[in-house]
Design an enzyme around this catalytic site. Structure first.
Site, PDB file in Angstrom:
ATOM      1  N   LYS A  13       8.432  15.940  36.996  1.00 18.66           N
ATOM      2  CA  LYS A  13       7.776  14.877  37.745  1.00 18.66           C
ATOM      3  C   LYS A  13       7.254  15.454  39.044  1.00 18.66           C
ATOM      4  O   LYS A  13       7.940  16.229  39.707  1.00 18.66           O
ATOM      5  CB  LYS A  13       8.750  13.730  38.040  1.00 18.66           C
ATOM      6  CG  LYS A  13       8.117  12.612  38.860  1.00 18.66           C
ATOM      7  CD  LYS A  13       9.100  11.492  39.161  1.00 18.66           C
ATOM      8  CE  LYS A  13       8.440  10.422  40.002  1.00 18.66           C
ATOM      9  NZ  LYS A  13       9.372   9.302  40.325  1.00 18.66           N
ATOM     10  N   LYS A 192       5.390  16.999  46.891  1.00 18.68           N
ATOM     11  CA  LYS A 192       4.741  17.837  45.889  1.00 18.68           C
ATOM     12  C   LYS A 192       5.273  19.269  45.932  1.00 18.68           C
ATOM     13  O   LYS A 192       5.669  19.771  46.989  1.00 18.68           O
ATOM     14  CB  LYS A 192       3.226  17.827  46.132  1.00 18.68           C
ATOM     15  CG  LYS A 192       2.405  18.466  45.032  1.00 18.68           C
ATOM     16  CD  LYS A 192       0.912  18.313  45.309  1.00 18.68           C
ATOM     17  CE  LYS A 192       0.080  18.928  44.198  1.00 18.68           C
ATOM     18  NZ  LYS A 192      -1.381  18.772  44.449  1.00 18.68           N
ATOM     19  N   SER A 193       5.258  19.927  44.778  1.00 21.66           N
ATOM     20  CA  SER A 193       5.655  21.338  44.629  1.00 21.66           C
ATOM     21  C   SER A 193       7.119  21.568  44.977  1.00 21.66           C
ATOM     22  O   SER A 193       7.500  22.682  45.349  1.00 21.66           O
ATOM     23  CB  SER A 193       4.764  22.254  45.493  1.00 21.66           C
ATOM     24  OG  SER A 193       3.405  22.109  45.130  1.00 21.66           O
ATOM     25  N   ARG A 194       7.918  20.515  44.903  1.00 26.19           N
ATOM     26  CA  ARG A 194       9.351  20.591  45.195  1.00 26.19           C
ATOM     27  C   ARG A 194       9.643  20.953  46.656  1.00 26.19           C
ATOM     28  O   ARG A 194      10.751  21.366  46.992  1.00 26.19           O
ATOM     29  CB  ARG A 194      10.055  21.586  44.263  1.00 26.19           C
ATOM     30  CG  ARG A 194      10.036  21.193  42.788  1.00 26.19           C
ATOM     31  CD  ARG A 194      10.748  19.850  42.588  1.00 26.19           C
ATOM     32  NE  ARG A 194      10.907  19.491  41.179  1.00 26.19           N
ATOM     33  CZ  ARG A 194      10.053  18.727  40.499  1.00 26.19           C
ATOM     34  NH1 ARG A 194       8.959  18.284  41.105  1.00 26.19           N
ATOM     35  NH2 ARG A 194      10.274  18.421  39.248  1.00 26.19           N
ATOM     36  N   LEU A 195       8.645  20.809  47.526  1.00 22.06           N
ATOM     37  CA  LEU A 195       8.855  21.048  48.961  1.00 22.06           C
ATOM     38  C   LEU A 195       9.199  19.713  49.617  1.00 22.06           C
ATOM     39  O   LEU A 195       8.470  19.185  50.452  1.00 22.06           O
ATOM     40  CB  LEU A 195       7.599  21.678  49.578  1.00 22.06           C
ATOM     41  CG  LEU A 195       7.188  23.022  48.962  1.00 22.06           C
ATOM     42  CD1 LEU A 195       5.918  23.538  49.631  1.00 22.06           C
ATOM     43  CD2 LEU A 195       8.319  24.042  49.096  1.00 22.06           C
TER      44      LEU A 195
END
Length: 215
Positions: A13, A192-195
């Site tokens: 996700k 977003k981007s797991r950040l």
């Protein structure tokens, strides 16, 4: 038919709904929690008041369950339960716990840690009196966390206490409130981007210190 376990590692996700910055967050974690809970309620999130409660037993084994927050203020976070349940026994032996709210639709998590104390008898009485009659009887009927022979026992107990107390059951002595007094909060906003954004508030000499943690 394939098993979900064959593809579970592929579930992904992208979190892109919102952000959480130091400038846009409150200096007081209770105000930040109040804002996020209000937004969860306004967003019609299913059971926005549901939270995971984690306790630790004397043998150091942790356990979790879902409870419902029933009040909060500067003193702490309140819920009600059976004092003789597993969580009650574990809190009696180790009065520290952790709470977690997970509002999936908003991509948000709130974690709270601290010492737990019982609410006053007056607070427990007032909340118990506000509950529906069936719930008040249920507090008497269920020996929470104990092994029982079947559902019939619960039904029989409910009938027994309904006949005994009629419309005015008193609060059971084994049932009441707990209050977690926070010494640490964490607010997590998916990005977003797991950040992800992750802000921690910790007590330092009576004042809250806000700092960013790596996700």
């Amino acid at each position: 038919m394939t098993s979900p376990s064959e593809h579970i590692a592929d579930l992904r996700k992208s979190y892109e709904r919102a952000e959480l910055s130091e400038d846009a967050s409150h200096a007081d974690p209770l105000q930040q929690f109040d804002q996020w809970l209000a937004e969860a309620i306004a967003g019609q999130i299913p059971e926005p008041n549901a939270m995971t409660l984690a306790t630790v037993a004397g043998d150091l084994r942790p356990s979790t369950r879902i409870v419902l927050v029933k009040g909060y203020d500067a003193r702490g976070i309140v819920w009600y339960t059976n004092y003789e349940s597993r969580k009650g026994v574990e809190l009696a032996g180790n009065p520290y716990a952790a709470l977690q709210f997970h509002w999936v639709e908003l991509e948000r998590v709130v974690r709270i840690e601290g010492r737990v104390e019982k609410t006053s008898a007056q607070e427990s009485d007032a909340y118990y009196a506000s509950r529906p009659l069936d719930s008040r009887i249920g507090a008497w009927a269920s020996p929470q966390s104990q092994v029982i022979p079947g559902r019939g026992m619960l039904v029989a107990n409910a009938a027994k206490y309904s006949a005994q107390f009629m419309l005015n059951p008193p609060r059971p002595p084994h049932w009441g409130g707990y209050r977690l007094v926070p010494d640490e909060w964490q607010f997590w906003q998916g990005r977003k981007s797991r950040l992800h954004d992750r802000l921690r508030y910790r007590l330092d000499n009576g004042a809250w210190v806000r700092e960013r943690l790596a996700p």
